[in-house]
Write an enzyme that holds these catalytic residues in place. Structure first.
Site, PDB file in Angstrom:
ATOM      1  N   ASP A 162       6.968 -10.888  11.637  1.00 33.03           N
ATOM      2  CA  ASP A 162       7.273  -9.671  10.872  1.00 33.03           C
ATOM      3  C   ASP A 162       7.112  -8.466  11.790  1.00 33.03           C
ATOM      4  O   ASP A 162       6.382  -8.531  12.779  1.00 33.03           O
ATOM      5  CB  ASP A 162       6.335  -9.530   9.653  1.00 33.03           C
ATOM      6  N   ASP A 177      15.499 -13.254  -4.439  1.00 32.99           N
ATOM      7  CA  ASP A 177      15.712 -12.836  -5.834  1.00 32.99           C
ATOM      8  C   ASP A 177      17.094 -12.201  -5.973  1.00 32.99           C
ATOM      9  O   ASP A 177      17.571 -11.995  -7.074  1.00 32.99           O
ATOM     10  CB  ASP A 177      14.680 -11.767  -6.199  1.00 32.99           C
ATOM     11  N   GLU A 185       8.717 -18.609   9.986  1.00 31.69           N
ATOM     12  CA  GLU A 185       9.111 -17.834   8.800  1.00 31.69           C
ATOM     13  C   GLU A 185       9.506 -16.444   9.266  1.00 31.69           C
ATOM     14  O   GLU A 185       8.695 -15.731   9.861  1.00 31.69           O
ATOM     15  CB  GLU A 185       7.966 -17.741   7.787  1.00 31.69           C
ATOM     16  N   ASP A 215      14.988  -8.329   3.135  1.00 32.20           N
ATOM     17  CA  ASP A 215      15.548  -7.083   2.606  1.00 32.20           C
ATOM     18  C   ASP A 215      17.043  -7.311   2.404  1.00 32.20           C
ATOM     19  O   ASP A 215      17.731  -7.781   3.320  1.00 32.20           O
ATOM     20  CB  ASP A 215      15.305  -5.941   3.591  1.00 32.20           C
TER      21      ASP A 215
HETATM   22  C1  LIG Z   1      10.931  -7.874   1.074  1.00 35.22           C
HETATM   23  S1  LIG Z   1       9.724  -8.223   2.281  1.00 35.22           S
HETATM   24  C2  LIG Z   1       9.373  -9.951   1.978  1.00 35.22           C
HETATM   25  C3  LIG Z   1       8.064 -10.356   2.574  1.00 35.22           C
HETATM   26  C4  LIG Z   1       7.669 -11.815   2.300  1.00 35.22           C
HETATM   27  N1  LIG Z   1       8.607 -12.739   2.908  1.00 35.22           N
HETATM   28  C5  LIG Z   1       7.580 -12.063   0.820  1.00 35.22           C
HETATM   29  O1  LIG Z   1       8.467 -12.740   0.285  1.00 35.22           O
HETATM   30  O2  LIG Z   1       6.617 -11.593   0.202  1.00 35.22           O
HETATM   31  C6  LIG Z   1      10.697  -8.290   3.773  1.00 35.22           C
HETATM   32  C7  LIG Z   1       9.826  -8.395   5.032  1.00 35.22           C
HETATM   33  O3  LIG Z   1      10.692  -8.548   6.139  1.00 35.22           O
HETATM   34  C8  LIG Z   1      10.236  -7.706   7.198  1.00 35.22           C
HETATM   35  N2  LIG Z   1      11.439  -7.398   8.000  1.00 35.22           N
HETATM   36  C9  LIG Z   1      12.549  -6.751   7.574  1.00 35.22           C
HETATM   37  N3  LIG Z   1      13.472  -6.690   8.558  1.00 35.22           N
HETATM   38  C10 LIG Z   1      12.915  -7.318   9.621  1.00 35.22           C
HETATM   39  C11 LIG Z   1      13.360  -7.574  10.962  1.00 35.22           C
HETATM   40  N4  LIG Z   1      14.561  -7.182  11.380  1.00 35.22           N
HETATM   41  N5  LIG Z   1      12.532  -8.240  11.789  1.00 35.22           N
HETATM   42  C12 LIG Z   1      11.300  -8.642  11.379  1.00 35.22           C
HETATM   43  N6  LIG Z   1      10.822  -8.421  10.136  1.00 35.22           N
HETATM   44  C13 LIG Z   1      11.610  -7.776   9.264  1.00 35.22           C
HETATM   45  C14 LIG Z   1       9.606  -6.508   6.513  1.00 35.22           C
HETATM   46  O4  LIG Z   1       8.655  -5.862   7.339  1.00 35.22           O
HETATM   47  C15 LIG Z   1       8.973  -7.160   5.286  1.00 35.22           C
HETATM   48  O5  LIG Z   1       7.630  -7.557   5.497  1.00 35.22           O
END
Ligand SMILES: C[S@@+](CC[C@H](N)C(=O)[O-])C[C@H]1O[C@@H](n2cnc3c(N)ncnc32)[C@H](O)[C@@H]1O
Length: 221
Positions: free
Chosen positions: A72, A157, A47, A121
């Protein structure tokens, strides 16, 4: 740094189910995750951007005969996933703190059977397109690391990111879209049951305010 956060980072440093920079295994597991990290060499699902790890843990609970890894960049978030997995007593789940951009350095070709990208994101600015986790750059990386015909799933979303992703997939040679919906929880067909079975932290928040969840399952063949 707040004391609680510092304590969690200290915990992460000693937890065997968390791999992160600074641990010797971080440099050594590429190509050997299934045999050297997990108890059983079962197929591995990753994931990407797992946040607090609910999805990775949920999948591991549902599928004891498979291995799951949540990735993450945020150590405090993966601490939560790791804590939950330990509470439940799961042995088929782990977490890796790293940037998705570095995937090719940490995984070997064909090492993954499936990839879930959950609520990434959206990176709406044009100058950030390359940073979207479904941009051609990332799809190329995923293709290298997946077994031939390995499955990918995106849940989001965000309408713009979803439509962007579908356009990229349509333009990419050899890509097969297996399932697609712009409102996952309105679907009654059995083919969507697996994607409806577990919710991430962000998914729960969006659903509670009525935002439809978009989902696509595809293969990069
Ligand atoms: C909007 S959150 C969603 C978290 C989880 N998947 C959820 O749906 O609750 C996006 C996650 O992606 C991680 N993230 C963003 N860009 C990333 C990257 N380039 N490499 C690893 N993690 C990343 C952020 O730290 C964050 O925890």
């Amino acid at each position: 740094m707040p004391r609680v956060k510092l304590q969690r980072f200290t915990d992460n440093a000693t937890r065997p189910d968390i791999i992160e920079p600074g641990k010797p295994e971080y440099q050594q597991l590429g190509g050997r995750w299934r045999t050297d990290f997990f108890r059983e060499p079962h197929p591995l699902t990753l994931e990407v951007g797992c946040g607090k790890g609910e999805y990775t843990v949920g999948l591991a609970q549902r599928h004891p005969g498979r291995n799951f890894l949540g990735l993450d960049i945020k150590g405090e978030r993966i601490w939560r996933g790791s804590s939950r997995a330990a509470e439940i007593g799961l042995t088929n789940v782990g977490f890796v703190r790293m940037r998705a951009e570095d995937l090719a350095a940490q995984f070997g070709p064909g090492e993954l059977s499936e990839i879930w990208i959950t609520f990434p994101d959206p990176r709406p600015r044009d100058r950030d397109i390359k940073r979207r986790l479904t941009s051609p750059r990332f799809l190329g990386l995923y293709e290298q690391l997946l077994i031939p015909g390995g499955l990918l799933h995106l849940k989001t979303d965000n309408e713009d990111l979803f439509e962007y992703t579908l356009e990229i997939l349509a333009a990419r040679l050899g890509t097969t879209i297996e399932r697609v919906t712009r409102d996952l929880y309105a679907e009654t067909a059995s083919e969507f049951i697996e994607a409806q079975a577990i919710q991430t932290n962000f998914e729960g928040k969006y659903r509670s305010v009525g935002v439809p969840i978009k989902y696509v399952q595809f293969r990069l063949t």
